[in-house]
Scaffold this motif. Structure first.
Motif, mmCIF file in Angstrom:
data_model
loop_
_atom_site.group_PDB
_atom_site.id
_atom_site.type_symbol
_atom_site.label_atom_id
_atom_site.label_comp_id
_atom_site.label_asym_id
_atom_site.label_seq_id
_atom_site.Cartn_x
_atom_site.Cartn_y
_atom_site.Cartn_z
ATOM 1 N N GLN A 1 -1.187 14.225 -4.479
ATOM 2 C CA GLN A 1 -1.167 13.046 -3.621
ATOM 3 C C GLN A 1 -1.683 11.861 -4.418
ATOM 4 O O GLN A 1 -2.720 11.945 -5.084
ATOM 5 C CB GLN A 1 -2.012 13.239 -2.365
ATOM 6 N N VAL A 2 -0.947 10.783 -4.369
ATOM 7 C CA VAL A 2 -1.301 9.569 -5.105
ATOM 8 C C VAL A 2 -1.341 8.403 -4.142
ATOM 9 O O VAL A 2 -0.448 8.250 -3.298
ATOM 10 C CB VAL A 2 -0.289 9.282 -6.241
ATOM 11 N N LYS A 3 -2.364 7.597 -4.269
ATOM 12 C CA LYS A 3 -2.443 6.336 -3.536
ATOM 13 C C LYS A 3 -2.358 5.201 -4.543
ATOM 14 O O LYS A 3 -2.998 5.263 -5.601
ATOM 15 C CB LYS A 3 -3.744 6.246 -2.730
ATOM 16 N N ASP B 1 0.864 -1.177 0.000
ATOM 17 C CA ASP B 1 0.000 0.000 0.000
ATOM 18 C C ASP B 1 0.896 1.222 0.000
ATOM 19 O O ASP B 1 1.692 1.415 0.932
ATOM 20 C CB ASP B 1 -0.906 0.016 1.233
ATOM 21 N N ILE B 2 0.779 2.047 -1.029
ATOM 22 C CA ILE B 2 1.701 3.159 -1.246
ATOM 23 C C ILE B 2 0.948 4.475 -1.166
ATOM 24 O O ILE B 2 -0.110 4.643 -1.789
ATOM 25 C CB ILE B 2 2.394 3.029 -2.623
ATOM 26 N N ASP B 3 1.491 5.413 -0.390
ATOM 27 C CA ASP B 3 0.901 6.749 -0.255
ATOM 28 C C ASP B 3 2.018 7.759 -0.512
ATOM 29 O O ASP B 3 3.010 7.797 0.217
ATOM 30 C CB ASP B 3 0.324 6.922 1.151
ATOM 31 N N VAL B 4 1.881 8.547 -1.569
ATOM 32 C CA VAL B 4 2.899 9.526 -1.957
ATOM 33 C C VAL B 4 2.270 10.902 -2.051
ATOM 34 O O VAL B 4 1.223 11.070 -2.672
ATOM 35 C CB VAL B 4 3.546 9.176 -3.322
ATOM 36 N N ALA B 5 2.902 11.875 -1.419
ATOM 37 C CA ALA B 5 2.468 13.264 -1.537
ATOM 38 C C ALA B 5 3.682 14.108 -1.890
ATOM 39 O O ALA B 5 4.731 13.988 -1.258
ATOM 40 C CB ALA B 5 1.850 13.756 -0.227
ATOM 41 N N ALA B 6 3.549 14.930 -2.923
ATOM 42 C CA ALA B 6 4.626 15.828 -3.328
ATOM 43 C C ALA B 6 3.997 17.131 -3.791
ATOM 44 O O ALA B 6 3.278 17.146 -4.793
ATOM 45 C CB ALA B 6 5.473 15.211 -4.447
ATOM 46 N N SER C 1 -3.817 2.657 -9.050
ATOM 47 C CA SER C 1 -3.408 3.936 -8.470
ATOM 48 C C SER C 1 -4.399 5.022 -8.858
ATOM 49 O O SER C 1 -5.078 4.935 -9.876
ATOM 50 C CB SER C 1 -2.000 4.320 -8.938
ATOM 51 N N THR C 2 -4.473 6.052 -8.011
ATOM 52 C CA THR C 2 -5.377 7.171 -8.274
ATOM 53 C C THR C 2 -4.901 8.398 -7.522
ATOM 54 O O THR C 2 -4.238 8.291 -6.488
ATOM 55 C CB THR C 2 -6.815 6.827 -7.833
ATOM 56 N N CYS C 3 -5.230 9.560 -8.053
ATOM 57 C CA CYS C 3 -4.926 10.799 -7.348
ATOM 58 C C CYS C 3 -6.201 11.549 -6.974
ATOM 59 O O CYS C 3 -6.132 12.577 -6.297
ATOM 60 C CB CYS C 3 -4.016 11.708 -8.184
ATOM 61 N N ASP C 4 -7.366 11.041 -7.409
ATOM 62 C CA ASP C 4 -8.604 11.745 -7.088
ATOM 63 C C ASP C 4 -9.743 10.826 -6.666
ATOM 64 O O ASP C 4 -10.822 11.306 -6.301
ATOM 65 C CB ASP C 4 -9.065 12.599 -8.283
ATOM 66 N N GLY C 5 -9.533 9.502 -6.696
ATOM 67 C CA GLY C 5 -10.589 8.583 -6.302
ATOM 68 C C GLY C 5 -11.687 8.455 -7.333
ATOM 69 O O GLY C 5 -12.692 7.793 -7.080
ATOM 70 N N ILE C 6 -11.521 9.060 -8.511
ATOM 71 C CA ILE C 6 -12.521 8.980 -9.577
ATOM 72 C C ILE C 6 -11.984 8.211 -10.773
ATOM 73 O O ILE C 6 -12.640 7.324 -11.308
ATOM 74 C CB ILE C 6 -12.974 10.393 -10.005
#
Length: 315
Positions: A127-129, A118-123, A143-148
């Protein structure tokens, strides 16, 4: 059992296509349809957007909070999407015989892995999960950055190193400069924590006092720093923060107790630095500058600790 070696470069592909992961963009409704067609495979996340505010609710009478407004906007965005069955058919991913086998296999692997990341990246503002799932010779990622909108990808395990390198790409709007943090900083954990709390509280005047009373020295590249240098270096770890990366790794075999490993990086002015706790000389943390492409190398020993090897059984 497949041995996962993330420290060795992947083999040269036999053809151009062999070296590429298959990628597909799917909206959340499309992803849910595919998951249902894959035997009701559970997705590796749980999204429950809040219901839109109505006039009779408490939030409707008192006004929307930030959280309820974001949930409402998210639900509205999902509501503007077309019927997922129609869009999947137009894209050739769904026919009368069912969904694309490759897509079904990838979603199925997401639900039945041997190893899970499980990867969580914020720069900056991004933010990308991401969720990477491995079993045997195959890996699937979501992977997604907006959940849509989600990116679904699947590839052989030999290409996992290349895929992990995509995780640490620094956005172009965050140019790298110089940093006050040494390439290798070693700090007592209690000091790093208390300095961070002082800075968050607007009490930077307390940092020299905390450094002077620290239980243990602050080391830069193996050499002990003076109080002033130590205060500047430890403060910079917190003040320069522009992003973070956190990976939780777990072995999900039903035969063994789940073990979890963690990799943590922080993005400073000059790039990524790993954060590694140590207990060989008291509770300390090492902050070490790392190459962005070194994530697989950093992750390899964590996976070695997480993976549970089969014990021989007596016949």
């Amino acid at each position: 059992m497949v041995t996962i070696d993330l420290t060795t470069p992947p083999p040269v592909p036999a053809s151009f296509l062999d070296g590429l992961a298959r990628r597909l963009a799917l909206t959340l409704p499309e992803l849910r349809v595919v998951a249902e067609l894959a035997g009701g495979a559970p997705l590796p996340f749980d999204l429950h957007p809040g219901e839109a505010t109505d006039a009779g609710s408490l939030s409707g009478r008192l006004g929307q909070s930030r959280g309820s407004a974001e949930d409402s906007a998210y639900a509205d965005a999902l509501g503007t999407l077309h019927d997922p069955h129609d869009t999947l058919r137009r894209r050739g991913l769904l026919t009368d015989e069912g969904a694309d086998p490759g897509v079904l296999g990838a979603v199925g692997l997401l639900a039945t892995p041997r190893l899970a990341l499980d990867i969580d990246v914020a720069a900056g503002a991004t933010q990308v999960k991401a969720w990477h799932r491995q079993a045997g010779d195959a890996v699937a990622s979501l992977s997604t950055c907006d959940g849509i909108v989600f990116e679904l990808a699947w590839f052989p395990v030999t290409q996992w190193t290349t895929e992990l390198a995509r995780v640490t790409a620094v956005p172009e709007d965050l140019p790298l400069t110089s940093s006050q943090v040494p390439a290798r900083l070693d700090v007592p954990y209690a000091l790093a924590d208390s300095v961070g709390e002082a800075l968050r509280s607007g009490r930077s005047d307390l940092v020299p006092v905390l450094v002077g009373h620290a239980d243990g020295a602050v080391l830069a590249d193996g050499d002990e720093l003076g109080d002033a240098e130590a205060a500047a270096a430890v403060s910079a770890v917190h003040a320069e923060g522009r992003g973070r990366l956190r990976i939780l790794a777990a072995e999900v075999s039903e035969r063994a107790t789940t073990a979890v490993g963690v990799v943590s990086w922080v993005l400073l002015k000059d790039g990524w630095h790993s954060l590694t706790p140590r207990h060989d000389d008291g509770a300390r943390v090492s902050v070490v500058r790392v190459d962005p492409d070194a994530l697989a190398t950093e992750l390899a020993p964590v996976l070695a600790q997480v993976l549970v090897r089969e014990e021989p059984t007596d016949e």
